[in-house]
Enzyme design. Structure first.
Site, short mmCIF file in Angstrom:
data_model
loop_
_atom_site.label_atom_id
_atom_site.label_comp_id
_atom_site.label_asym_id
_atom_site.label_seq_id
_atom_site.Cartn_x
_atom_site.Cartn_y
_atom_site.Cartn_z
N CYS A 66 7.38 -1.06 5.82
CA CYS A 66 7.40 -0.02 4.80
C CYS A 66 6.12 -0.03 3.97
O CYS A 66 5.35 -1.00 3.99
CB CYS A 66 8.61 -0.20 3.88
SG CYS A 66 10.18 0.30 4.62
N HIS A 121 8.16 3.14 -1.02
CA HIS A 121 9.07 2.70 -2.10
C HIS A 121 8.34 1.83 -3.12
O HIS A 121 7.24 1.32 -2.87
CB HIS A 121 10.29 1.97 -1.53
CG HIS A 121 9.97 0.70 -0.78
ND1 HIS A 121 9.68 -0.50 -1.39
CD2 HIS A 121 9.93 0.45 0.56
CE1 HIS A 121 9.48 -1.43 -0.49
NE2 HIS A 121 9.61 -0.89 0.71
#
Length: 506
Positions: free
Chosen positions: A409, A390
């Protein structure tokens, strides 16, 4: 079959040349020519051969997965694989040709007993046997067993590697240690293939066929990175530590996934130690910096497929982080956060409950927009860790050399460029809609309402076809210009890999 019959077969076999391309001076000799020849040294007995093989298996035990199959095969009274009416099959010489170069990829030649095999072949081919120190049945047993054991070891280790990364890395970080027992964090879900009975049976079926060399060649690692690492290993300038580091990364190149990066024209690879992402489409490579998980919240190693892009996504704050926001009402308002209660629905920040969050009855959610921790776009793929690629609301982090900062992440430096890469037909209209939506500011209002062109706004984009994703851990990896660069072992994975790999390398 009588011992004399075995004797006749053996004589026929031994006087047949087994070396590829050699003329056999005895090719016209018939079995009848030996009908009166009797030499107790050359009596062949299959029961004796099998007994000698059983002794060797008991002495060896098993240290590699393929060894288990060898024990099962010869324990089942199966046919000999290398001893035949035509002599010791020529495939033995084919195997020896491959074993001659095994040390170039860092594998210890002692695993394959090539010197013993060469010596025993010479003994058999010259009939230099006796009934005491060099009994023929023992030598044939040793050839049969060592050739099978070495062959399966070679094809297995080259095609699958020696180590299983899921076993290697999933017992490093403790998750809890209580009355229920010790639990470990999962750090790896590569789902690698391992040598099984079906693979070993297919491999044995190629012995004594013209295709054995082709079969072995097809199993060898062929990736670009693997070739570069092997050349690096043999350039003669590495220190002991550099050599071991290179060997750890060569081993990682051998791990066999359901889909391999070099088998796909288009894929995305994230490498943790280099904090880099490579989006490959044929000869085109899009490279960018990434931020990965911190040492306490490591980014897991995995393979998956990118399936969807969500633009201006909401962020459901992980429970471990959300409990720290309880009572910080002003901060939650400033960051566009609200509480979602399973029974009551959307609630203001002051309704956050520590106990309900820990019990999973409430969640803290951050609205999409420029302040969102996920940034303006998220790239979703199936995995067991709830991690994604992301954007980020803190782009300055990419200027740092040490970028192990996330909760697991992967934050990408050039999210829009990566989004365009995902589009199969490079649709300029769709790319423009993604760009427009990523630039929207919900705080920019006119007449009390956000200024939004609904025709341009887009919430999510399906990635079709899905694009393979690999999150890897190479401490010797591509740098600028495609050259190899050594990177810090930030998670300590090289140490545990080297410890387990040492018995198999030189």
């Amino acid at each position: 079959m009588s011992r004399f019959a075995y004797f006749l077969i053996f004589l026929s076999a031994c006087f047949s040349s087994c070396k590829i391309g050699d003329d056999n001076p005895n090719k016209d000799i018939t079995v009848e020519a030996f009908s009166g020849f009797k030499d107790n040294r050359l009596f062949i007995d299959s029961d004796s051969i099998r007994a000698y093989i059983a002794d060797m298996m008991r002495a060896d035990g098993q240290s590699l997965p393929s060894d288990r199959f060898v024990r099962k095969y010869y324990g089942g009274d199966k046919p000999f694989m290398w001893i035949s009416y035509g002599g010791i099959t020529a495939s033995a010489d084919t195997l020896l040709e491959y074993l001659a170069d095994v040390d170039k990829s860092g594998i210890n030649p002692r695993l394959f007993r090539a010197e013993q095999i060469v010596a025993d072949l010479e003994t058999v081919r010259t009939l230099d046997v006796d009934g005491v120190s060099r009994p023929i049945n023992r030598i044939l047993a040793r050839l049969e067993y060592n050739l099978t054991r070495s062959y399966l070891r070679y094809v297995s280790c080259q095609h699958f590697g020696f180590l299983n990364p899921n076993m290697l890395y999933n017992r490093l970080d403790t998750l809890s240690n209580d009355s229920a027992g010790l639990k470990w964090k999962r750090l790896c879900d590569l789902r690698v293939k391992r040598p099984d009975s079906a693979f070993c049976a297919r491999s044995l079926a190629c012995i004594d066929t013209d295709s054995m060399g082709i079969y072995i060649s097809g199993l060898l690692p062929k990736g670009e990175l693997y070739g570069m690492l092997v050349n690096h290993l043999n350039d003669g300038s590495l220190t002991t530590a550099e050599r071991m580091k290179t060997l750890c990364n060569i081993e990682r190149c051998r791990w066999r996934l359901a889909v391999m990066p070099d088998d796909t024209r288009k894929h995305v690879s994230v490498n943790i130690p280099s904090y880099s992402l490579r989006a490959v489409d044929g000869d085109s490579v899009l490279s960018m910096r990434v931020c990965c998980g911190a040492k306490k919240t490591k980014t897991p190693l995995l393979s998956s497929s990118l399936m969807r892009m969500d633009v201006n996504p909401q962020w459901i704050v992980p429970k471990s982080i959300a409990v720290g926001y309880v009572g910080r009402t002003g901060y939650m308002y400033s960051q566009g956060m609200f509480v979602y209660d399973k029974k009551l629905g959307k609630l203001p920040p002051e309704e956050a409950s520590y106990s309900k969050i820990t019990q999973g009855e409430q969640y803290i959610v951050q609205e999409g927009g420029p302040k969102n921790s996920l940034g303006r776009i998220i790239f979703r793929f199936e995995n067991n860790f709830s991690v994604f690629l992301h954007d980020t609301s803190a782009p300055w982090l990419f200027k740092s050399a040490m970028r192990a900062v996330s909760h697991g992440c992967v934050r990408v430096e050039r999210p829009y460029d990566l989004a365009v890469f995902m589009l199969s037909d490079k649709n300029s209209s769709l790319a423009e809609r993604i760009k427009y939506t990523m630039s929207l500011d919900p705080d920019d209002k006119s007449g009390g309402k956000p200024v939004i062109d609904r025709k341009k706004k887009i919430n999510n984009v399906r990635i079709d076809p899905q694009i393979p994703l690999f999150i890897t851990y190479y401490t010797v990896y591509y740098g600028s210009g495609g050259r190899l660069v050594s990177y810090e072992d930030i998670y300590g994975f090289d140490d545990v890999t080297a410890e387990q790999l040492r018995p198999y390398i030189r």
